[in-house]
Design a protein around this motif. Sequence first.
Motif, mmCIF file in Angstrom:
data_model
loop_
_atom_site.group_PDB
_atom_site.id
_atom_site.type_symbol
_atom_site.label_atom_id
_atom_site.label_comp_id
_atom_site.label_asym_id
_atom_site.label_seq_id
_atom_site.Cartn_x
_atom_site.Cartn_y
_atom_site.Cartn_z
ATOM 1 N N PRO A 249 12.770 41.027 34.810
ATOM 2 C CA PRO A 249 13.370 40.847 33.457
ATOM 3 C C PRO A 249 15.021 40.591 33.519
ATOM 4 N N HIS A 250 15.521 41.576 34.602
ATOM 5 C CA HIS A 250 16.735 41.660 34.872
ATOM 6 C C HIS A 250 17.349 40.471 35.536
ATOM 7 N N ALA A 251 16.700 39.740 36.342
ATOM 8 C CA ALA A 251 17.033 38.793 37.175
ATOM 9 C C ALA A 251 17.077 37.468 36.347
ATOM 10 N N LEU A 252 16.653 37.542 34.900
ATOM 11 C CA LEU A 252 16.740 36.461 33.910
ATOM 12 C C LEU A 252 18.211 36.474 33.444
ATOM 13 N N ARG A 253 18.735 37.666 33.443
ATOM 14 C CA ARG A 253 20.264 37.737 32.909
ATOM 15 C C ARG A 253 21.052 37.163 33.982
ATOM 16 N N HIS A 254 20.922 37.369 35.413
ATOM 17 C CA HIS A 254 21.520 36.959 36.418
ATOM 18 C C HIS A 254 21.475 35.441 36.477
ATOM 19 N N SER A 255 20.237 34.974 35.975
ATOM 20 C CA SER A 255 20.023 33.551 35.929
ATOM 21 C C SER A 255 20.779 32.726 34.870
ATOM 22 N N PHE A 256 20.855 33.473 33.591
ATOM 23 C CA PHE A 256 21.728 32.979 32.613
ATOM 24 C C PHE A 256 23.059 32.860 32.932
ATOM 25 N N ALA A 257 23.576 33.979 33.760
ATOM 26 C CA ALA A 257 25.022 33.716 34.267
ATOM 27 C C ALA A 257 25.417 32.503 35.258
ATOM 28 N N THR A 258 24.454 32.539 36.238
ATOM 29 C CA THR A 258 24.777 31.661 37.101
ATOM 30 C C THR A 258 24.663 30.090 36.703
ATOM 31 N N HIS A 259 23.519 29.854 35.903
ATOM 32 C CA HIS A 259 23.311 28.623 35.445
ATOM 33 C C HIS A 259 24.352 28.302 34.558
ATOM 34 N N LEU A 260 24.920 28.999 33.730
ATOM 35 C CA LEU A 260 25.983 28.754 32.734
ATOM 36 C C LEU A 260 27.234 28.324 33.497
ATOM 37 N N LEU A 261 27.531 29.359 34.758
ATOM 38 C CA LEU A 261 28.561 28.887 35.537
ATOM 39 C C LEU A 261 28.364 27.485 36.168
ATOM 40 N N ASN A 262 27.048 27.246 36.790
ATOM 41 C CA ASN A 262 26.817 25.926 37.427
ATOM 42 C C ASN A 262 26.963 24.884 36.341
ATOM 43 N N ALA A 263 26.826 25.118 35.215
ATOM 44 C CA ALA A 263 26.886 23.997 34.311
ATOM 45 C C ALA A 263 28.414 23.782 33.919
ATOM 46 N N LEU A 293 33.298 28.546 43.375
ATOM 47 C CA LEU A 293 34.007 29.436 42.487
ATOM 48 C C LEU A 293 35.441 28.915 42.634
ATOM 49 N N MET A 294 35.898 28.616 43.572
ATOM 50 C CA MET A 294 37.251 28.080 43.906
ATOM 51 C C MET A 294 37.494 26.676 43.091
ATOM 52 N N GLU A 295 36.351 26.055 42.934
ATOM 53 C CA GLU A 295 36.473 24.569 42.083
ATOM 54 C C GLU A 295 36.472 25.140 40.415
ATOM 55 N N VAL A 296 35.685 26.460 40.163
ATOM 56 C CA VAL A 296 35.989 26.667 38.776
ATOM 57 C C VAL A 296 37.354 27.315 38.785
ATOM 58 N N TYR A 297 37.691 27.965 39.589
ATOM 59 C CA TYR A 297 39.305 28.457 39.472
ATOM 60 C C TYR A 297 40.424 27.521 39.514
ATOM 61 N N ASP A 298 40.098 26.397 40.429
ATOM 62 C CA ASP A 298 41.262 25.377 40.188
ATOM 63 C C ASP A 298 41.232 24.699 39.040
ATOM 64 N N ALA A 299 40.082 24.364 38.332
ATOM 65 C CA ALA A 299 40.014 23.720 37.317
ATOM 66 C C ALA A 299 40.602 24.297 35.963
ATOM 67 N N ALA A 300 40.453 25.496 35.919
ATOM 68 C CA ALA A 300 41.092 26.653 34.897
ATOM 69 C C ALA A 300 42.462 27.101 35.208
ATOM 70 N N HIS A 301 43.257 27.164 36.334
ATOM 71 C CA HIS A 301 44.236 27.729 36.788
ATOM 72 C C HIS A 301 45.325 26.686 36.035
ATOM 73 N N PRO A 302 46.418 27.470 35.244
ATOM 74 C CA PRO A 302 47.412 26.798 34.586
ATOM 75 C C PRO A 302 48.075 25.744 35.582
#
Length: 310
Positions: A249-263, A293-302
């Motif tokens: 069950p807890h892995a589903l919470r991990h999955s929620f976070a991972t899939h959301l970030l990947n999206a 992670l760097m891709e997400v960071y670069d996209a969000a960094h001012p």
Amino acid sequence: MISPAMSAALDSWLAHQRALKGAAENTITAYQTDLLGFLTFMTQYHGEAQGLGPISRITVSDMRAWMASERARGVAARSLARSLSAVKSFYRWLADREGFEPTAVLSTRSPKFQKKLPRPLAVDAARAMIDTVEVQAREPWIAARDVAVVTLLYGCGLRISEALGLTARDVPLPATLRIIGKGGKERLVPVIPAARAAVNAYLDACPHPMEPDAPIFRGARGGPLYPKAIQSVMAQSRMQLGLPATATPHALRHSFATHLLNAGGDLRSIQELLGHASLSTTQAYTAVDTARLMEVYDAAHPRSQNEADN
């Protein structure tokens, strides 16, 4: 085993953790267990009850003996590190209150251990888990119940305790659900249509009355549903799907976070949805590589955004 004065001090510290630190009851129980174990060892080791006097004279050697005893009992490094953290916290508070030198305890090094990395399910595996959970129960209302719980875990990123803690006052589920998480921390969680539909289907099928303050998820006999039931049905499902034992069950919470970030979701927003105090905890929850992670960071960094505008 411990003196009345020490017992009173321990109760006072636990009350302090509960009231001022906002520690959850499970955390308070763990603290109490860890500290009573520590004090029991010191009582046996020194042959005298641990009062405020003896506890103030604990040495580095005493601490080493306790930790060696715990490891000899088979206590894992992770568990021992947690116990040592509780002992240090209590000792720091007691030393400040009683005016003695706490260095011997506070300088004790925590045992090293390898942090377990989360293992989320793949998107298709998460969907297959929900479908397979549905066919495990013989009674349709129990099948609908299990689907509703699992959908909340994966679709909203809830902890299993949070999902099972929902009451009739929370339904019908709103577009945004107010969740009280660990340590009494409050957060707002969007409820996806699939989760709302799954809960409604369960409520329509459930044969038990829904009192306002009673949990909506019920066991077969009408009592509160316990995590073990969901853990069991997921264990059956993952065996049928050929998934590893980490598909919990807890892995589903991990999955929620991972899939959301990947999206395309950003870490800060996901941190808020999960109710994490630290962004580093959220990063540990998301099974993405450094490049992503760097891709997400670069996209969000001012600075990156300014360069794109120029």
